[in-house]
Design a protein around this motif. Sequence first.
Motif, PDB file in Angstrom:
ATOM      1  N   ARG A 192       0.940  -1.168   0.031  1.00 51.76           N
ATOM      2  CA  ARG A 192      -0.191   0.096   0.074  1.00 51.76           C
ATOM      3  C   ARG A 192       0.869   1.321  -0.607  1.00 51.76           C
ATOM      4  O   ARG A 192       0.636   2.160  -0.531  1.00 51.76           O
ATOM      5  N   PHE A 193       1.597   0.978   0.557  1.00 50.77           N
ATOM      6  CA  PHE A 193       3.225   2.424   0.095  1.00 50.77           C
ATOM      7  C   PHE A 193       3.393   2.800  -0.809  1.00 50.77           C
ATOM      8  O   PHE A 193       3.589   3.953  -1.476  1.00 50.77           O
ATOM      9  N   LEU A 194       3.675   1.439  -1.656  1.00 52.03           N
ATOM     10  CA  LEU A 194       4.474   1.775  -2.263  1.00 52.03           C
ATOM     11  C   LEU A 194       3.517   2.517  -3.716  1.00 52.03           C
ATOM     12  O   LEU A 194       3.369   3.287  -4.506  1.00 52.03           O
ATOM     13  N   LYS A 209       1.411   7.671  -6.856  1.00 53.79           N
ATOM     14  CA  LYS A 209       0.312   8.431  -6.208  1.00 53.79           C
ATOM     15  C   LYS A 209       0.918   9.415  -7.737  1.00 53.79           C
ATOM     16  O   LYS A 209       1.444  10.226  -6.564  1.00 53.79           O
ATOM     17  N   VAL A 210      -0.163  10.276  -8.319  1.00 51.98           N
ATOM     18  CA  VAL A 210       0.582  11.743  -8.758  1.00 51.98           C
ATOM     19  C   VAL A 210      -0.357  12.671  -8.219  1.00 51.98           C
ATOM     20  O   VAL A 210      -0.010  13.940  -7.805  1.00 51.98           O
ATOM     21  N   GLU A 240       6.685   9.577  -8.402  1.00 47.95           N
ATOM     22  CA  GLU A 240       5.698   9.973  -8.745  1.00 47.95           C
ATOM     23  C   GLU A 240       5.566  11.187  -9.313  1.00 47.95           C
ATOM     24  O   GLU A 240       4.745  11.843  -8.975  1.00 47.95           O
ATOM     25  N   GLN A 241       6.521  11.666 -10.266  1.00 46.85           N
ATOM     26  CA  GLN A 241       6.553  12.784 -10.905  1.00 46.85           C
ATOM     27  C   GLN A 241       6.514  12.160 -12.450  1.00 46.85           C
ATOM     28  O   GLN A 241       7.515  11.330 -12.362  1.00 46.85           O
ATOM     29  N   ILE A 267       6.439   1.019 -14.373  1.00 43.13           N
ATOM     30  CA  ILE A 267       6.442   0.697 -12.835  1.00 43.13           C
ATOM     31  C   ILE A 267       5.127   1.196 -12.170  1.00 43.13           C
ATOM     32  O   ILE A 267       4.261   1.055 -10.929  1.00 43.13           O
ATOM     33  N   ALA A 268       5.274   2.432 -12.300  1.00 38.45           N
ATOM     34  CA  ALA A 268       4.255   3.512 -11.536  1.00 38.45           C
ATOM     35  C   ALA A 268       2.590   3.189 -11.640  1.00 38.45           C
ATOM     36  O   ALA A 268       2.190   3.152 -10.857  1.00 38.45           O
ATOM     37  N   LEU A 269       2.735   2.737 -13.226  1.00 35.40           N
ATOM     38  CA  LEU A 269       1.084   2.714 -13.838  1.00 35.40           C
ATOM     39  C   LEU A 269       0.990   1.216 -12.350  1.00 35.40           C
ATOM     40  O   LEU A 269      -0.214   1.081 -11.926  1.00 35.40           O
TER      41      LEU A 269
END
Length: 379
Positions: free
Chosen positions: A43-45, A50-51, A147-148, A158-160
Amino acid sequence: MVINRLIAKNWRNFQEIDVPLRERQFIVGPNASGKSNLLDIFRFLRDIAKVDGGGFQKAVKDRGGVSKIRCLAARRDPEVAIEIHIADTPEAPTAWQYGVGFRQEPRGHRRIYLTHERVWKEGKLLLDRPDEADKEDSDRLTQTALEQSAANAKFREIALFLRNITYLHLVPQLIRFGETIQGRTIEDDPFGQGFLERIASVHPSTRRSRLKKIEHTLKIAIPQFEKLEFIRDSTGRPHLQARYSHWCEKEEGQRENQFSDGVLRLIGLLWGLLEGDSVVLLEEPELSLNIGIVSQLAPSISKLQRSGGSQVLVSTQSNVLLIEPGIDGREVLLLIPEKEGTVVKISSDIDHIRVLLEAGLTAGEVVLTRYPERVNLVD
């Protein structure tokens, strides 16, 4: 994609974690051993990726700051660190690695800052922070590149993936008395306060398909259950409605405020499995369910995760949930509390558990029934 390895340092109960992960992973251990805290790593990751309405600083603050996150046994090394490996399957070569470490300034403004952030793609290092720009402007280290949007172009995949991590620990009373409570919905709605609106927001054809699969499972689990459908009342509010085969034809359907806690939790569990396409986190899904239904949860999870394409991590205290013969010892992580924090072990790596599993006993018969014998569990 799945997270096929988790490495962590000084996170909550754990001084150190380094374990491989399967597509279906069960997490077991005594009370206060850290099952929820282990799930919270994911959950932290999600939160730092999040943007909008999230990011690194908020993720740490929401958890009470570094002092609440850092393991109490971390006396000499104050850094908290997490690293994940991502692959197409648990056995496939690692496609991505993401690692992040952070701490709080010991004096001054007491800022929370990154000690490192690294990304590898197929073994090639794409990002290694702190970099020269970070050294020139230390404020940059208060944000992750993850997050950027301008900084994560080379590893946005990875972010998605992380943003799509799903956690739903449905509290039946929040659905049953939602109109009466009318409180502020917690961010990401982890307890299902807006569950009906969540169902309503899905495209009608997708919603029908998911509810049909849930209906099929409910028919197996609940005697005389016949139909589950989505409706709206005269004011436009969304509802779930159920019918049973022994009712007369003219009898009105039963709405969600008349469902039992077990039925509501089971619907939420099944919906979460069908909704997720990344990692789905399930916390003690056996709550409010009878033994017969709990015994079918593991195969149901396998069936529905194949439909949704997700990886499922389940914390549980139920040996009944683990009685499915198909559960591999590698699918069960055992949390063992010790003096200096909790140790995480793969159950089949523990000699006497592996022998019993190879002899034909199920994980439910040999893992949860033996964790109080802590001395005997450590090789």
